[in-house]
Design an enzyme around this catalytic site. Sequence first.
Site, PDB file in Angstrom:
ATOM      1  N   GLN A   1       0.829  -1.203   0.000  1.00 25.01           N
ATOM      2  CA  GLN A   1       0.000   0.000   0.000  1.00 25.01           C
ATOM      3  C   GLN A   1       0.864   1.255   0.000  1.00 25.01           C
ATOM      4  O   GLN A   1       1.746   1.397   0.839  1.00 25.01           O
ATOM      5  CB  GLN A   1      -0.915  -0.002   1.231  1.00 25.01           C
ATOM      6  CG  GLN A   1      -1.847   1.188   1.342  1.00 25.01           C
ATOM      7  CD  GLN A   1      -2.619   1.166   2.655  1.00 25.01           C
ATOM      8  OE1 GLN A   1      -2.043   0.963   3.720  1.00 25.01           O
ATOM      9  NE2 GLN A   1      -3.922   1.343   2.590  1.00 25.01           N
ATOM     10  N   GLY A   2       0.597   2.165  -0.924  1.00 24.62           N
ATOM     11  CA  GLY A   2       1.326   3.427  -1.008  1.00 24.62           C
ATOM     12  C   GLY A   2       0.440   4.605  -0.663  1.00 24.62           C
ATOM     13  O   GLY A   2      -0.090   5.272  -1.561  1.00 24.62           O
ATOM     14  N   TYR A   3       0.265   4.854   0.631  1.00 26.46           N
ATOM     15  CA  TYR A   3      -0.567   5.962   1.089  1.00 26.46           C
ATOM     16  C   TYR A   3       0.285   7.036   1.783  1.00 26.46           C
ATOM     17  O   TYR A   3       0.454   8.128   1.280  1.00 26.46           O
ATOM     18  CB  TYR A   3      -1.636   5.454   2.069  1.00 26.46           C
ATOM     19  CG  TYR A   3      -2.914   5.005   1.428  1.00 26.46           C
ATOM     20  CD1 TYR A   3      -2.954   4.535   0.127  1.00 26.46           C
ATOM     21  CD2 TYR A   3      -4.113   5.017   2.141  1.00 26.46           C
ATOM     22  CE1 TYR A   3      -4.130   4.109  -0.451  1.00 26.46           C
ATOM     23  CE2 TYR A   3      -5.297   4.588   1.574  1.00 26.46           C
ATOM     24  CZ  TYR A   3      -5.309   4.139   0.277  1.00 26.46           C
ATOM     25  OH  TYR A   3      -6.478   3.728  -0.278  1.00 26.46           O
ATOM     26  N   SER A   4       0.815   6.715   2.968  1.00 26.47           N
ATOM     27  CA  SER A   4       1.506   7.711   3.785  1.00 26.47           C
ATOM     28  C   SER A   4       2.759   8.245   3.092  1.00 26.47           C
ATOM     29  O   SER A   4       3.431   7.530   2.332  1.00 26.47           O
ATOM     30  CB  SER A   4       1.896   7.108   5.134  1.00 26.47           C
ATOM     31  OG  SER A   4       0.758   6.746   5.876  1.00 26.47           O
TER      32      SER A   4
ATOM     33  N   GLU B   1     -10.161  -1.720   5.677  1.00 26.35           N
ATOM     34  CA  GLU B   1      -8.971  -1.903   6.489  1.00 26.35           C
ATOM     35  C   GLU B   1      -9.297  -1.775   7.970  1.00 26.35           C
ATOM     36  O   GLU B   1      -8.891  -2.593   8.791  1.00 26.35           O
ATOM     37  CB  GLU B   1      -7.914  -0.870   6.099  1.00 26.35           C
ATOM     38  CG  GLU B   1      -6.647  -0.955   6.916  1.00 26.35           C
ATOM     39  CD  GLU B   1      -5.663   0.154   6.578  1.00 26.35           C
ATOM     40  OE1 GLU B   1      -4.497   0.021   6.965  1.00 26.35           O
ATOM     41  OE2 GLU B   1      -6.066   1.134   5.946  1.00 26.35           O
TER      42      GLU B   1
END
Length: 384
Positions: free
Chosen positions: A128-131, A246
């Site tokens: 996952q590439g969020y923060s 999530e």
Amino acid sequence: MDLTFSAEERAFEQEVRDYIASSLTPEMKRATALTPSVFSDPDIGMAWQRALHKKGWGAPGWPVEHGGPDWTPAQRWIFEAECARAGVPNVNVMGVKMVGPVIIGFGSPEQQNFYLPRILSGEDYWCQGYSEPGSGSDLASLKTRAERQGNSYVVNGQKTWTTLGQYGEWIFCLVRTSNEGKPQTGISFLLIDMKSPGITVRPIKLLDGECEVNEVLFDNVEVPAENLVGEENKGWNYAKFLLAHERTNIADVNRAKRELERLKRIAKAEGVWEDMRFRDEIAKLEVDVIALEMMVLRVLSELAKTYEAGAGEWNLGALPPGNAEAQTKNIVAFRIPLSRVETKIKLSQNRELEDRQRVIARLEASDGQDAKATARWMKRVLPT
């Protein structure tokens, strides 16, 4: 509220129990017991994903047309409870429980046909590439940019705290495609091949010495425009949908019950069980776990009603307002502080022994895997 299971559901419970017993190898169980994280080792998790896929159980929450098993809410609860009881590895959560539902809900038919079977079969491992640095809880302030150039997006920027990104074959990313209007309105949702030129992964070593999280840097990374999920600048809507999945998964009452029992075993083995203050802490946790379980079962009862009425899926929007839906919001906000109590055990155990090396030696000589895992933690983190 009906919290009892039917004869058919009890038969299903036995079927799940039997399949786990025949498919969960000793290596998988041992590796899971020794894993300090909530995330399983990718090799072990993906092996278990393939075993579930072989049975047709690879994605319990997915619709039948995309490979789901067509379970009722009660069957899904039973499955999750039995998995937690047996201590099975976690599958690739970022694939099955996060990006998979987003692709099902908002992806193109081509994306669904390509990505979903590979997630189900355990072929692709997702991260996952969020923060970003400076964009954690304030996710809408993210700066990683994707500029449209012909049939591609060119991505530049940095993501951080990317769990198990060093193993990722694909990453789903929130990227900025516009600076107009509110920050949320200029975000898009991209699927990016981690083998693309220009991607650099830098592991971040944590306190326990492990590198569970990473920095991921994008330097002029070309991403096919067909990898855009849904509409450009609508990614914030898809991100909220994903985060709902999530956060609901975080409230895992069955695993919480198993971990609480593990803490009790450690406490008794290490001599802190007779400390009444410690047992007060355990009692508080136990009450919280029971309350959480009852809350989940209430939601399950309401979901079963909507399922039987023809919804045929876990449709929170169909629940009576202010009833199970509100309870679900409470579940989403709930966190079981097991790690806090576990830390107390590790820091306070065997205080009567003057030499911590003697404690570690005794733990290492024990036949119990919990004791051996505690010894490794002490050697890495505590001064000896």
